[in-house]
Enzyme design. Structure first.
Site: not given
Ligand code: G2I
Length: 451
Positions: A197, A233, A262, A264
């Protein structure tokens, strides 16, 4: 099927054919999941465990989506916070709830340079390699049999024109770390599709070319890989590429499934809707595109909420992008003629602990209302005996209109009857259904009648 019907009846029963032709959406699916299913695909969303108690969120989730991806709960930092100690509670909540509702699960993600627990960040070399293999093995074994597709390795290639691997502690353990992870995942859960991915691989470019070469090499050498995830994205800086479909197709031609994992798209209105429709069109045009996952439900749930990139607004109302996706999938929003207008009246109040005498069941509501609209979740609880079917009657203020119903059939007069899979409720057990409407939410408590 409709096409066949029209053709068969064209000569003999012209009037019947005309009726079918005049009502093109009469039998069209009215949710993303149902419409995608008619095209042989799933329509999924990322889910956050802590939001499942939000009735608007879970109402949309269960109504619209046929696949879920835990947004953060399966990542290494969440599942193995200290080495050898595994913590699955949040991910289990999402997975078990999804399976109970007949939704598929995409696992995300077993091996990734980001969101590693600090103990892993501090490892290197053979110790990190061993820890990574153990992590993949333990987590994939825990979820064995429950996962449709696993993101085994996430985001392992560098952005830009080099086509190189991304530098990371995992990459520094040796170039074969990716295939080692895939082999460990296959051994642990032979039934799950195993995906690579990534992002910025949605069109043909140096990065996607490098992933393509890796997949080609894996297929040639028998490294177990079944699918490639395209995160998708998009925003003004990184728009939907013109060769999106062609890029999906060239990967499919390597003998792997492709999935949009993913999705959006930042923006609003018709421009955003058009981009979403184009993504759906591309997936439908590629036979091996199994399904589409959007990265969250409401704009407010997004990791980049400011860009309003999702299909529902912060109140849970479907946006133009939602309608565009549903239409592109061959579905249609419910037509006004089948909406139920409910007139005002007073209904007796009932509580689940005190089922109406003779009725055998009770119904309670949880209401989320905003100016001009509402979502109601209704809990049906059986009394002292098992029930085999139920009807719930609700009372709405005059002028309110029900526009959508899930897990029940609306009769049009404020009455809702169970569907096939939720009519039977054990003594003291319960089931939930919901509806959405315009106007002012209901007053009073609904009545429940059992069969
Ligand atoms: O960044 C968007 C996505 C890119 N591809 C891989 C996916 O795994 C990624 O998802 C995002 C989540 O949507 C976020 O929610 O990944 C982030 C982290 O790399 C996520 O953010 C994290 C925050 O950075 C943290 O501070 C927080 O504790 O979310 C965590 C849980 O809410």
């Amino acid at each position: 099927m409709r096409r066949t019907l029209i053709l068969l009846s064209a000569g003999a029963v012209t009037a019947a054919a005309a009726v079918v032709a005049l009502s093109p959406s009469a039998n069209a699916a009215t949710t993303l999941g149902a419409a995608a299913a008619e095209k042989g695909r799933y329509f999924g969303t990322a889910v956050a465990a802590y939001k499942l108690s939000d009735a608007v969120y879970s109402g949309i989730l269960d109504r619209e989506f046929t696949s879920v991806t835990p947004e953060n709960e399966m990542k290494w930092d969440a599942t193995e916070p200290s080495q050898g100690t595994f913590s699955y509670a949040a991910a289990d909540t999402i997975v078990n709830r999804a399976l109970a509702n007949g939704q598929k699960v995409r696992g995300h993600a077993l091996a990734w340079h980001s969101q590693q627990p600090s103990w892993a960040q501090n490892l290197s070399g053979a110790a990190l390699r061993t820890a990574m293999v153990n992590h993949v093995t333990q987590v994939a074994t825990h979820y064995r049999g429950k996962i449709d597709s696993w993101d085994v390795v996430n985001e392992a290639f560098a952005d830009g024109s080099t086509g190189a691997r991304r530098d990371s502690n995992l990459q520094r353990t040796g170039n074969d770390w990716i295939e080692v992870a895939f082999r460990a995942a296959r051994a642990a859960d032979p039934g799950a599709k195993l995906c690579y991915n990534d992002y910025n691989t949605d069109g043909q470019n140096a990065k996607s070319n490098a992933v393509y070469a890796m997949v080609q090499d894996f297929k040639a050498r028998g490294v177990p890989i079944d699918c490639v995830g395209f995160q998708s994205h998009f925003n003004a800086q990184s728009p939907l590429p013109a060769d999106y479909q062609a890029n999906l197709q060239r990967f499919a031609n390597l003998g792997v499934d492709v999935q949009i994992t993913e999705l959006d798209i930042e923006g609003s209105g018709s421009a955003q809707a058009a981009s979403y429709a184009a993504v759906v069109r591309a997936c439908l045009a590629v036979t091996r595109c199994n399904g589409i996952t959007v990265w969250g439900i409401r704009d407010s749930d997004s990791w980049r909420a400011g860009g309003t990139p999702l299909l529902f607004d912060g109140n849970g109302n479907p946006k133009a992008a939602y309608t565009a996706v549903l239409t592109e999938l061959g579905g249609a929003t419910p037509s006004p003629s089948v909406s139920a207008s409910v007139s005002a009246s007073v209904s007796p109040s009932v509580s689940p602990s005190d089922p109406q005498a003779g009725s055998g069941c009770a119904a309670t509501t949880s209401v989320n209302a905003w100016t001009g609209g509402f979502v109601v979740t209704v809990k049906v609880t059986a009394g002292a005996a098992r029930i085999n079917g139920w009807t719930v009657a609700v009372t709405l203020p005059s002028g309110s209109t029900i526009t959508n119903t899930w897990n029940a059939t609306a009769s049009g007069s404020g009455a809702f009857t169970n569907v096939g899979y939720n009519g039977g409720v054990a003594a003291g057990g319960s089931t939930e259904f919901g509806f959405q409407g315009t106007g002012t939410a209901l007053t009073g408590t609904p009545t429940c009648t059992a069969r």
